[in-house]
Motif scaffolding. Structure first.
Motif, PDB file in Angstrom:
ATOM      1  N   PRO A   1       0.828  -1.215   0.000  1.00  0.00           N
ATOM      2  CA  PRO A   1       0.000   0.000   0.000  1.00  0.00           C
ATOM      3  C   PRO A   1       0.859   1.261   0.000  1.00  0.00           C
ATOM      4  O   PRO A   1       1.981   1.260   0.496  1.00  0.00           O
ATOM      5  CB  PRO A   1      -0.767  -0.121   1.318  1.00  0.00           C
ATOM      6  N   ARG A   2       0.275   2.294  -0.548  1.00  0.00           N
ATOM      7  CA  ARG A   2       0.859   3.627  -0.418  1.00  0.00           C
ATOM      8  C   ARG A   2       0.039   4.404   0.592  1.00  0.00           C
ATOM      9  O   ARG A   2      -1.123   4.080   0.844  1.00  0.00           O
ATOM     10  CB  ARG A   2       0.835   4.363  -1.763  1.00  0.00           C
TER      11      ARG A   2
ATOM     12  N   PHE B   1      -7.036   2.133  10.171  1.00  0.00           N
ATOM     13  CA  PHE B   1      -7.915   2.300   9.012  1.00  0.00           C
ATOM     14  C   PHE B   1      -7.122   1.871   7.762  1.00  0.00           C
ATOM     15  O   PHE B   1      -7.099   0.693   7.438  1.00  0.00           O
ATOM     16  CB  PHE B   1      -8.401   3.748   8.978  1.00  0.00           C
ATOM     17  N   LEU B   2      -6.434   2.809   7.116  1.00  0.00           N
ATOM     18  CA  LEU B   2      -5.745   2.462   5.875  1.00  0.00           C
ATOM     19  C   LEU B   2      -4.504   1.599   6.114  1.00  0.00           C
ATOM     20  O   LEU B   2      -4.024   0.945   5.185  1.00  0.00           O
ATOM     21  CB  LEU B   2      -5.344   3.735   5.127  1.00  0.00           C
ATOM     22  N   GLY B   3      -3.986   1.614   7.330  1.00  0.00           N
ATOM     23  CA  GLY B   3      -2.848   0.758   7.655  1.00  0.00           C
ATOM     24  C   GLY B   3      -3.201  -0.720   7.627  1.00  0.00           C
ATOM     25  O   GLY B   3      -2.314  -1.579   7.668  1.00  0.00           O
TER      26      GLY B   3
ATOM     27  N   GLN C   1       0.040   7.981   3.658  1.00  0.00           N
ATOM     28  CA  GLN C   1       0.706   9.016   4.468  1.00  0.00           C
ATOM     29  C   GLN C   1       1.418   8.377   5.638  1.00  0.00           C
ATOM     30  O   GLN C   1       0.885   7.481   6.284  1.00  0.00           O
ATOM     31  CB  GLN C   1      -0.324   9.975   5.054  1.00  0.00           C
TER      32      GLN C   1
ATOM     33  N   TRP D   1       0.613   6.822  12.147  1.00  0.00           N
ATOM     34  CA  TRP D   1       0.249   8.225  11.921  1.00  0.00           C
ATOM     35  C   TRP D   1      -1.260   8.439  11.952  1.00  0.00           C
ATOM     36  O   TRP D   1      -1.739   9.499  12.331  1.00  0.00           O
ATOM     37  CB  TRP D   1       0.870   8.675  10.584  1.00  0.00           C
ATOM     38  N   GLU D   2      -2.041   7.441  11.600  1.00  0.00           N
ATOM     39  CA  GLU D   2      -3.481   7.649  11.429  1.00  0.00           C
ATOM     40  C   GLU D   2      -4.317   7.235  12.634  1.00  0.00           C
ATOM     41  O   GLU D   2      -5.470   7.638  12.746  1.00  0.00           O
ATOM     42  CB  GLU D   2      -3.991   6.851  10.216  1.00  0.00           C
ATOM     43  N   TYR D   3      -3.805   6.356  13.509  1.00  0.00           N
ATOM     44  CA  TYR D   3      -4.716   5.567  14.359  1.00  0.00           C
ATOM     45  C   TYR D   3      -5.272   6.296  15.584  1.00  0.00           C
ATOM     46  O   TYR D   3      -6.221   5.781  16.210  1.00  0.00           O
ATOM     47  CB  TYR D   3      -4.066   4.242  14.766  1.00  0.00           C
ATOM     48  N   VAL D   4      -4.739   7.456  15.950  1.00  0.00           N
ATOM     49  CA  VAL D   4      -5.316   8.221  17.050  1.00  0.00           C
ATOM     50  C   VAL D   4      -6.212   9.309  16.474  1.00  0.00           C
ATOM     51  O   VAL D   4      -5.751  10.052  15.606  1.00  0.00           O
ATOM     52  CB  VAL D   4      -4.205   8.845  17.912  1.00  0.00           C
TER      53      VAL D   4
ATOM     54  N   PRO E   1       3.860  15.365   7.056  1.00  0.00           N
ATOM     55  CA  PRO E   1       3.691  14.012   6.521  1.00  0.00           C
ATOM     56  C   PRO E   1       4.218  13.912   5.094  1.00  0.00           C
ATOM     57  O   PRO E   1       4.234  14.896   4.354  1.00  0.00           O
ATOM     58  CB  PRO E   1       2.167  13.807   6.564  1.00  0.00           C
ATOM     59  N   SER E   2       4.631  12.729   4.714  1.00  0.00           N
ATOM     60  CA  SER E   2       5.015  12.457   3.335  1.00  0.00           C
ATOM     61  C   SER E   2       4.156  11.317   2.813  1.00  0.00           C
ATOM     62  O   SER E   2       3.433  10.676   3.570  1.00  0.00           O
ATOM     63  CB  SER E   2       6.495  12.090   3.261  1.00  0.00           C
ATOM     64  N   PHE E   3       4.243  11.091   1.519  1.00  0.00           N
ATOM     65  CA  PHE E   3       3.389  10.093   0.875  1.00  0.00           C
ATOM     66  C   PHE E   3       4.249   9.144   0.056  1.00  0.00           C
ATOM     67  O   PHE E   3       5.174   9.571  -0.631  1.00  0.00           O
ATOM     68  CB  PHE E   3       2.374  10.781  -0.047  1.00  0.00           C
TER      69      PHE E   3
END
Lengths: 397, 397
Positions: free
Chosen positions: A168-169, A242-244, A171, A234-237, A180-182
């Protein structure tokens, strides 16, 4: 009394007549008609066609492209179908002309997934991950030993063993990064898990107690909950992964009926705190809720870990009771997974995050991960849980 | 050129010929044949039967118990079906004998939900909730303005407007309690949201850019994301909301086609930070991603809030791009909701948690909550988004 086809399953084969897991297959040379098969040794038994040929009352349930109709039929039918298949083995009708080599068939996603829930039931895993993700806090959150923590995953990206997984790609942002980077995940990981598949649905507003576990749960599969640790961190809090996680979750092609694991029942670990009544599993006379499943994780053929499922703090029956105690209904095809299985020892950890203490190396493009498991069966036999395997493909350009 | 049936939709009716939302109905006196209908004023137009009677090429897509086959057919078909229905209105074929009073039909869940994702896209809501749930920290987490935070909810408990909601039971523990307790939620709340329904699926490994939003999204509904705040507060760290939400999510019976909202397009708020390219919506020439929808929340008939959807920080197109940027596929029937819609003013807050600053009162047994919305239509008309309503039933004993 005839023996259980010993010529078909060599001594010690974990797919003998005490196992008989269900899957969905098509012959490589006739792919237009997916139907239910049962594994015996290195063969798939075409039980759908056998049922048609012999006038079985269950032919319409077995001649299906997914297990859902059979799973919806309920435990008395599950037991009758299994008994009929064992009878036909005893009678020599099976395997007969109904065996096909595993090499000559394609195995499909065996059931249509309704909702997918992922738990977090290993104390060792949750403690190890807590130390890595929240180094300044207590490793276990205050709720952890009072309820089985879980969350909903993406049902639409559950794939069958053997399906390639595209890196996956997304953030990511390390605490030291200014912004953040992508790009393609640089921390692609696995999670070795055990999944439970719901057959019998339940009504909205009607909790399912632990004692009704066998009425609702059809069987067990292996799960690889692929995880992109950089995206996840980076996303979970505050709302969770989710996307991870949502790019792919792999499940084994074989669903092992619950009754094949009766000899593997074992008591779960001692509880640190008294549990609320709906979660209490210490009541005298109740069936032990743990399962002695021995997992093995291989990366590119090399065994890297042997996680023991018997070490899980929360049992599947507790998870089912918790998931429905608020009145949420069950549907046929609901899948709930245990969360990463990790034991107390360094060679019993179920993900690379723990195995490498958060430092990597992580999965490289082309890596192939395979999770297998077996359980003690009756009379010293072994019951195999099949395997879940997948290879990492490079990210899309 | 005939007028658009002005006798059927009085001046200012939000369900005139510019709205034409889709639903699934059965006549009260003939409940055996659910099929697709279109709302006009206070009537349901039986477009399924009209299509059959007039030899429409779309009769098989309209004579269905769910919208999924029509939604899967893709945008060119959606536009052709809508054009055909408008033509039949112009010709006077509709409403004709095909109108049934809303009072004489039952409305059903209009589509089979595949995956359900709930976002958290209102800056006002996220800030207010952060202050209440995490009083010692920054109200917005560091990731909030860099990506649309979301999580998967339970698809199997999405219910249609009008369905009673049973008060959930569960664990809760206030920080001052020595141990968790169990019982009916004492802090039952609503969340007024807007949902987007996916029609055209996408392949695994293929991100869907913002520019493809109209190709994939069929329409819009209203959502009440019922929430048990006491259960949620105790369970949600670290993996997000679970039982505090999974007991029920209500959606409106009417799905408004995206093209009915063209006149409501509006620019979203200015962005605090530059966005990564896949989320950047400032590119010259692109369609504004915001929608000027005016929501109203009523409790037992009394308006308690009027949340403005135009204030949402993240647009639905950004959410779609984010949800798929890791390669996750879309399925027909995927539902993604905005998260609670809250504006900057005290009478624009979309949940009781915010309206009462975390103190209550919360919903009582018997309370009925209704969320409605309208949007500016062409030429000063109004486009109605129907309503989502539900009444709280007591917890099971």
């Amino acid at each position: 009394m005839p023996q259980h086809s010993p010529h078909e399953t060599p001594e010690g084969d974990p797919f003998g007549p005490d196992t008989l897991p269900y899957g969905v297959f098509t012959p490589r040379d006739a792919p237009e008609h997916p139907r239910i098969g049962v594994r015996l040794g290195a063969s798939v038994l075409d039980v759908a066609t056998a049922a048609r040929d012999h006038g079985s009352a269950y032919a319409d349930l077995l001649d299906q492209p997914v297990l859902n109709p059979l799973m919806a039929a309920g435990r008395p039918v599950w037991e009758a179908v299994r008994a009929e298949i064992r009878d036909r083995l005893d009678q020599g009708v099976l395997p007969g002309a109904y065996a096909r080599s595993l090499d000559a068939v394609t195995l499909h996603l065996p059931f249509e997934v309704a909702d997918y829930v992922d738990f977090y039931a290993s104390e060792h895993h949750a403690t190890n991950v807590g130390r890595i993700f929240r180094p300044d806090g207590e490793p276990l959150t205050p709720n952890w030993k009072h309820l089985p923590i879980g969350y909903h995953g993406r049902a639409g990206t559950v794939v069958v063993s053997g399906t390639d997984v595209v890196r996956p790609r997304g953030q990511r942002k390390a605490p030291s990064d200014p912004a953040p980077s992508f790009g393609p995940s640089q921390r692609l990981d696995i999670e070795a898990e055990v999944g439970f598949v719901v057959g019998t649905p339940s009504a909205v507003g009607t909790p399912v107690p632990q004692s009704a576990f066998r009425d609702h749960v059809f069987g067990v599969c292996l799960v690889n909950d692929w995880s992109a640790r950089d995206i996840q961190a980076w996303e979970y809090v505050p709302l969770g992964p989710f996307l991870g996680k949502s790019f792919a979750t792999s499940v084994s092609a074989w669903i092992t009926p619950l009754e094949a694991l009766d000899a593997a029942r074992t008591a779960p670990p001692a509880r640190t705190y008294p549990l609320l009544p709906y979660l209490d599993d210490a009541a005298a006379g109740s069936e032990p809720g743990g399962l002695d499943l021995r997992l093995e994780v291989r990366v590119n053929g090399e065994a890297v870990s042997r996680p023991p499922f018997s070490s899980m703090y929360w049992t599947a029956a507790q998870q089912l009771a918790h998931m429905t105690v608020n009145g949420a209904s069950l549907r046929t095809g609901d899948l709930f997974a245990s969360g990463t299985v990790s034991g107390p020892e360094p060679d019993q950890l179920g993900c690379l995050l723990e195995l490498t203490r958060g430092k990597g190396p992580w999965l490289a493009d082309g890596d192939e991960v395979t999770i297998t498991a077996w359980a003690p069966g009756p009379g010293g036999s072994r019951v195999g849980l099949g395997e879940v395997t997948g290879r990492v493909r490079p990210a899309v350009a």
